[in-house]
Design an enzyme around this catalytic site. Structure first.
Site, PDB file in Angstrom:
ATOM      1  N   TYR A 143       2.036   8.688  30.379  1.00 50.39           N
ATOM      2  CA  TYR A 143       1.781   7.523  29.526  1.00 50.39           C
ATOM      3  C   TYR A 143       2.194   6.270  30.283  1.00 50.39           C
ATOM      4  CZ  TYR A 143       2.177   4.297  25.541  1.00 50.39           C
ATOM      5  OH  TYR A 143       2.058   3.235  24.676  1.00 50.39           O
ATOM      6  N   ASP A 238       5.261   4.331  38.029  1.00 51.00           N
ATOM      7  CA  ASP A 238       5.598   3.746  36.742  1.00 51.00           C
ATOM      8  C   ASP A 238       7.004   4.220  36.385  1.00 51.00           C
ATOM      9  OD1 ASP A 238       5.946   2.889  34.198  1.00 51.00           O
ATOM     10  OD2 ASP A 238       4.133   3.819  33.368  1.00 51.00           O
ATOM     11  N   LYS A 266      11.998  -1.172  29.573  1.00 50.53           N
ATOM     12  CA  LYS A 266      13.101  -0.476  28.895  1.00 50.53           C
ATOM     13  C   LYS A 266      14.492  -0.945  29.366  1.00 50.53           C
ATOM     14  CE  LYS A 266      10.154   3.040  27.060  1.00 50.53           C
ATOM     15  NZ  LYS A 266       9.044   3.799  27.578  1.00 50.53           N
TER      16      LYS A 266
END
Ligand SMILES: *Cc1c(COP(=O)(O)O)cnc(C)c1O
Length: 428
Positions: A143, A238, A266
């Site tokens: 994702y 990522d 994050k």
């Protein structure tokens, strides 16, 4: 037990699609109403009914210092009095850029954005602009946020809802996104062979955490680096989840493999909205205004988010917490393994540092296909049992668990007790 939450959820559904501002929060895959949170401190999270849980969601990763860390809170409060946003450069943006560049091997220049989605979306644009090519390769179950080109076979939320390709993503965009199998280098070679000279980027979660947690075969990542170098394809790690999570320099520092570009999010905001993309100067120089590839944001480099990020990263750096996180996480998952091994319940644990996942399958989970052999009905029962025993896990089989520096030995012990009770109930 969760009455107030259920009432709020009912009312929220009249105002917000599905009652939530991000799909997995709705608890649909575990068949119950979501908890509405009132506050959180350290390793504990409290709902509006006054229940207290040990939190292994940690806001889906960012809260590595635990909730409401005093030093981070103080820094944010000081910044609030100086103003929340100016839309002009600040010294703090330079400070956080330097911290990121020092920490993450592949990053020589970095641009701040407001979310992980923006970071990956922008990195893909830069890779396309830099190479002059249109196609990208991603991995099934990875994702990278919800941008159009990346919402193809995208794991977690999309996976949980059984709709990996979202309506609204034009077929013509999706066509440019090719999907390979994680930990399978031949699947990448085949795609490159068939699309030689047309691939702008390979984007990968070096440690996938959005199909549950999958451990990378390091040789797979090394070969990925080698092939992309040979083919002049931009390799994007990522690290929105793994960055500053598995080590201070992320997965690339842990495995000593340097991609061309990296995306972050994050943890670098310490709980406030932020994202970042960076890489080799040669590539990043093409970003506007030094180059022609356009990318912008009204709130990018927001002083509150940047302040929270700087404070968080400085604490992570000074305390050298990663060995401690590793030991605690190992203690937790070893304890769980011991308990579940005595039963006939199918299980497979995956863990890298303080990211972990218990799959309810006997397959060794190496990729997306393996992950989907999990018994999700069993997970749903397990989730509720753990919740009722005071442990807050992510409400889906296909999510990672996270441990913070505030999770104490006592928390781990309590969690193992809850686990023992839950597993006993499950095996009856
Ligand atoms: C969370 C995540 C994203 C998306 O970040 P948002 O801030 O939710 O947009 C992208 N990539 C990975 C690997 C993630 O874990």
């Amino acid at each position: 037990m969760y009455n107030k939450s259920s009432l709020l959820f009912k009312e929220s559904q009249t105002c917000i699609p599905g009652g939530v501002n991000s799909p997995v929060r709705a608890f649909r895959s575990v068949g119950m109403d979501p908890l509405f949170i009132s506050h959180a401190k350290g390793s504990q999270i409290y709902d509006v009914d006054g229940n207290c849980f040990i939190d292994y969601v940690c806001s889906w990763g960012p809260m590595i210092l635990g909730h409401s860390h005093p030093a981070v809170n103080d820094a944010i409060k000081k910044q609030v009095d100086l103003g929340a946003s100016y839309g002009a450069p600040t010294e703090k943006e330079l400070q956080i850029a330097k911290i990121i560049i020092d920490a993450v091997p592949s990053i020589e220049k970095v641009r701040l954005v407001n979310s992980g989605t923006e970071a990956t979306m922008s990195a893909i644009r830069v890779a396309r602009g830099f190479t002059g090519r249109d196609k990208i390769i991603k991995f099934e179950g990875c994702y990278h946020g919800h941008a159009d080109s990346l919402l193809v076979k995208a794991g977690s939320g999309a996976l949980t809802f059984g709709a990996p390709d979202s309506p609204g993503v034009p077929q013509d965009f999706a066509k440019l996104t090719l999907t390979a199998e994680f930990n399978n280098i031949n699947s990448v070679k085949n795609l490159i062979d068939r699309n030689r000279g047309q691939i702008a980027a390979v984007i990968v979660e070096p440690i996938p955490g959005n199909m549950g947690v999958v451990e990378p075969n390091i040789e797979f990542l090394r070969q990925l680096r080698e092939i992309t170098l040979n083919e002049k394809i931009v390799l994007i790690f990522d690290e929105v989840m793994s960055g500053f999570r598995v080590s201070f320099g992320g997965a690339q520092a842990l495995y000593n493999i340097t991609p061309d570009m990296t995306t972050l999010g994050k943890i670098i905001g310490g709980g406030l909205p932020i994202g970042a993309f960076g890489g080799r100067s040669e590539i990043m120089e093409h970003v506007s205004p030094s180059g022609k590839i356009y990318q912008a944001g009204t709130l990018s480099g927001n002083p509150l988010a940047v302040t929270s990020g700087i404070e968080t990263l400085n604490i992570l750096k000074s305390k050298d917490i990663y060995l401690n996180l590793e030991n605690k996480s190992k203690k937790l998952t070893d304890g769980m393994k011991e308990i579940i091994s005595k039963t006939s319940i199918p299980h497979c644990f995956k863990r890298v540092g303080s990211m972990f996942c218990l799959f309810f399958t006997n397959s060794d989970v190496q990729n997306f296909k393996d992950a989907t052999t999990s018994d999700t009905a069993l997970f749903s029962k397990y989730f509720k049992l753990m919740l009722n025993n005071g442990v807050y896990l992510a409400p889906s089989q296909y999510e990672a668990g996270f441990i913070s520096i505030e999770h104490s030995d006592k928390d781990i012990e309590k969690t193992l007790n809850a686990f023992e009770k839950s597993i006993k109930a499950l095996s009856q």
